[in-house]
Design an enzyme around this catalytic site. Structure first.
Site, PDB file in Angstrom:
ATOM      1  N   GLU A 176     -35.649 -53.296  15.766  1.00  0.00           N
ATOM      2  CA  GLU A 176     -34.700 -53.213  16.985  1.00  0.00           C
ATOM      3  C   GLU A 176     -35.104 -54.197  18.105  1.00  0.00           C
ATOM      4  OE1 GLU A 176     -33.720 -49.236  18.481  1.00  0.00           O
ATOM      5  OE2 GLU A 176     -32.690 -48.756  16.307  1.00  0.00           O
ATOM      6  N   GLU A 300     -32.747 -46.639   9.686  1.00  0.00           N
ATOM      7  CA  GLU A 300     -32.815 -45.624  10.559  1.00  0.00           C
ATOM      8  C   GLU A 300     -31.410 -45.067  10.446  1.00  0.00           C
ATOM      9  OE1 GLU A 300     -34.587 -45.955  14.363  1.00  0.00           O
ATOM     10  OE2 GLU A 300     -36.176 -47.222  13.738  1.00  0.00           O
TER      11      GLU A 300
HETATM   12  O1  AHR Z   1     -36.008 -42.753  15.732  1.00  0.00           O
HETATM   13  C1  AHR Z   1     -36.137 -42.819  16.761  1.00  0.00           C
HETATM   14  C2  AHR Z   1     -35.966 -44.338  17.662  1.00  0.00           C
HETATM   15  O2  AHR Z   1     -34.689 -44.692  17.262  1.00  0.00           O
HETATM   16  C3  AHR Z   1     -36.768 -45.567  16.854  1.00  0.00           C
HETATM   17  O3  AHR Z   1     -37.881 -45.678  17.543  1.00  0.00           O
HETATM   18  C4  AHR Z   1     -35.973 -46.546  17.368  1.00  0.00           C
HETATM   19  O4  AHR Z   1     -36.203 -47.662  16.372  1.00  0.00           O
HETATM   20  C5  AHR Z   1     -34.534 -46.149  17.405  1.00  0.00           C
HETATM   21  O5  AHR Z   1     -34.123 -46.482  18.609  1.00  0.00           O
END
Ligand code: AHR
Length: 493
Positions: A176, A300
């Site tokens: 991110e 994610e």
């Molecule tokens: O999964 C929780 C968080 O969500 C992670 O650390 C981040 O990459 C995303 O914003």
């Protein structure tokens, strides 16, 4: 009488290989995912091997977990791997500023993570620190893990008890980077990405599969800019992050349990948005990378609700209901259907965090409805996706398909159909016309419960898989009736 829907399957029309890594997972130093989750320490009374819970290892093996991402997440961009090696009592402590502000003792580090992956039999997927680490630090991590040469890094590894290098395929370079990983523009990130990845070398026979930080949800410009700048020479894939947040508002996301039918349908509508995101990012990739050698890695995804009452807001601990099972089913069918471009996906997160597979409390452990969906879908791993379609029917009042499905054929010549019915009130009879595949036997399993149903430490088997025998073989294929709010796996052989 259940409404009848037609489904069409052609076993000889193959659409691509389903990489097992599409069924991947994610474990971050966040809340009780690693510490007091996966890792309890060698002195714990909870049965463990080298500090890692045996029951969790067994559960992950059962769903054939193919790959596990670590150590973050946002945590990855402030993780300094050298603080997590060597004699445990000597390891530097650190404050986990992203998640709960807790102090960690670094007792779970590189060796412990690779031990864990070896026990589970899954590929490790490392997130390298581009946000606050150095090029040298990332480069040396790869050398420490994968080199067999005589060098300061390999000597250090050997001194710490690991003679032979490990194999490492998957490497994310920054997480991110548009947000918690450095608040960069895509231009800035592309330049840094190219620099960092240059020094992540392939030692001996080890071949890295590099993943560049991709977009946040619908940030199509990010995908466009980075794939104009980063070529297949530099990367194997770009990532995509998208969370299903029922209200769409981060301040009040909605609760994991006790939700209304309307909230249920809206959540599923929001999860189906993954289909739009994948399609549109793939459109950009098809323009900038028509050779299709920059893949999409959805590293994610999952539901994100308000935390459970009384728990640390920074620990992201939430219950997991049949609604989450539907979310998992819909997303996994979407990933299967885009397996020509999607090479991996990682649910957030494995234990005690967000849409978890497993929840623990002391020595107790429960498998969530989401876990059971991964169990129902495991036969798709490494199979070939084949043509399938279903009559389009939307849930009344919502832009939400009632049925989600995907079909594959594996190397044992088994056809696996995974189908879910999201209606909370109606059964659906599905008449599947199956061409290009002959079979004698049918076996099936089902997960079905009311939408808010979930497992608790007192009732761990409230939602669980059962055999499903309501399938009839007909001349043109099979016919079966799905109860409301259900996910089914059917195997024809
Ligand atoms: O999964 C929780 C968080 O969500 C992670 O650390 C981040 O990459 C995303 O914003």
């Amino acid at each position: 009488k259940a409404m009848s829907i037609k489904m069409y399957v052609n076993g000889s029309d193959r659409k691509g290989h389903i990489n097992p890594e599409i069924y991947g997972h994610f474990s971050e130093h966040l809340g009780r995912c690693i510490y007091n989750g996966i890792y309890v320490g060698e002195d714990s009374n909870i049965p463990n091997t080298k500090g890692i819970r045996n029951d969790i290892v067994e559960a992950f093996k059962n769903i054939k977990m193919p790959v596990l991402r670590w150590p973050g997440g946002c945590f990855a961009d402030e993780y300094h791997w050298k603080d997590g090696i060597g004699e445990k009592s000597q390891r530097k402590k650190m404050i986990n500023t992203h998640w709960g502000g807790v102090t960690e003792d670094n007792s779970f580090g590189t060796h412990e993570f690779f031990d864990f992956c070896e026990m589970v039999g899954c590929e490790p997927y490392l997130s390298g620190n581009l946000g606050s680490g150095t090029v040298r630090e990332m480069s040396e991590w790869i050398e420490y893990i994968t080199s067999d040469n005589d060098s300061p890094m390999t000597q250090l590894r050997k001194k710490n008890g690991r003679e032979k290098p490990w194999k490492l395929k998957y490497l994310g370079v920054g997480n991110e980077s548009w947000g918690c990983g450095g608040n960069m523009s895509p231009e800035q990130y592309s330049a840094l990405y190219k620099q960092y990845q240059t020094y992540c070398r392939n030692y001996g026979t080890n071949q890295l599969y590099k993943v560049a930080c991709g977009p946040n949800g619908d940030d199509y410009n990010w995908t466009k800019v980075i794939t104009e700048n980063i070529t297949p020479w530099h990367t194997n894939a770009v990532s995509l992050h998208y969370y299903t947040v029922p209200t769409g508002k981060w301040e009040d996301k909605g609760n994991a349990t006790g939700f209304t039918d309307e909230e249920y349908y809206i959540t599923l509508e929001k999860t189906w948005y993954m289909e739009t995101l994948v399609k549109r990012h793939c459109d950009i990739l098809n323009v900038n990378n028509p050779e299709n050698n920059i893949k999409l890695v959805v590293d994610e995804w999952g539901t994100w609700y308000n935390v459970e009452e009384g728990t640390n807001p920074g620990f992201l601990f939430q219950q997991n209901t049949m609604r989450d099972a539907m979310v998992a089913s819909i997303n996994l069918n979407i990933f299967n259907s885009h397996c020509d471009r999607i090479s991996m996906a990682n649910l957030a997160q494995a234990v005690n965090v967000l849409q978890a597979l497993i929840l623990t409390e002391g020595e107790k452990m429960i498998l969530t409805p989401t876990y059971h969906v991964f169990d129902l879908y495991k036969n798709h791993q490494n199979a070939e996706l084949c043509y399938s379609s279903i009559e389009d029917e939307k849930q009344e009042g919502y832009n939400l398909p009632v049925i989600s499905q995907s079909v594959s054929v594996n190397s044992d010549n088994e056809m696996t159909l995974t189908v879910s019915n999201c209606s909370l009130t109606e059964c659906r009879t599905i008449e599947a016309d199956i061409r290009g595949f002959s079979f004698d036997s049918v076996r099936a399993r089902i997960l079905s419960a009311e939408s808010n149903a979930h497992n608790t430490f007192d009732e761990p088997e409230n939602v669980t898989i059962t055999e499903f025998d309501k399938i009839t073989k007909i001349d043109s294929g099979i016919t079966f009736t799905l109860p409301p709010c259900s996910v089914v796996e059917i195997i024809l052989s």
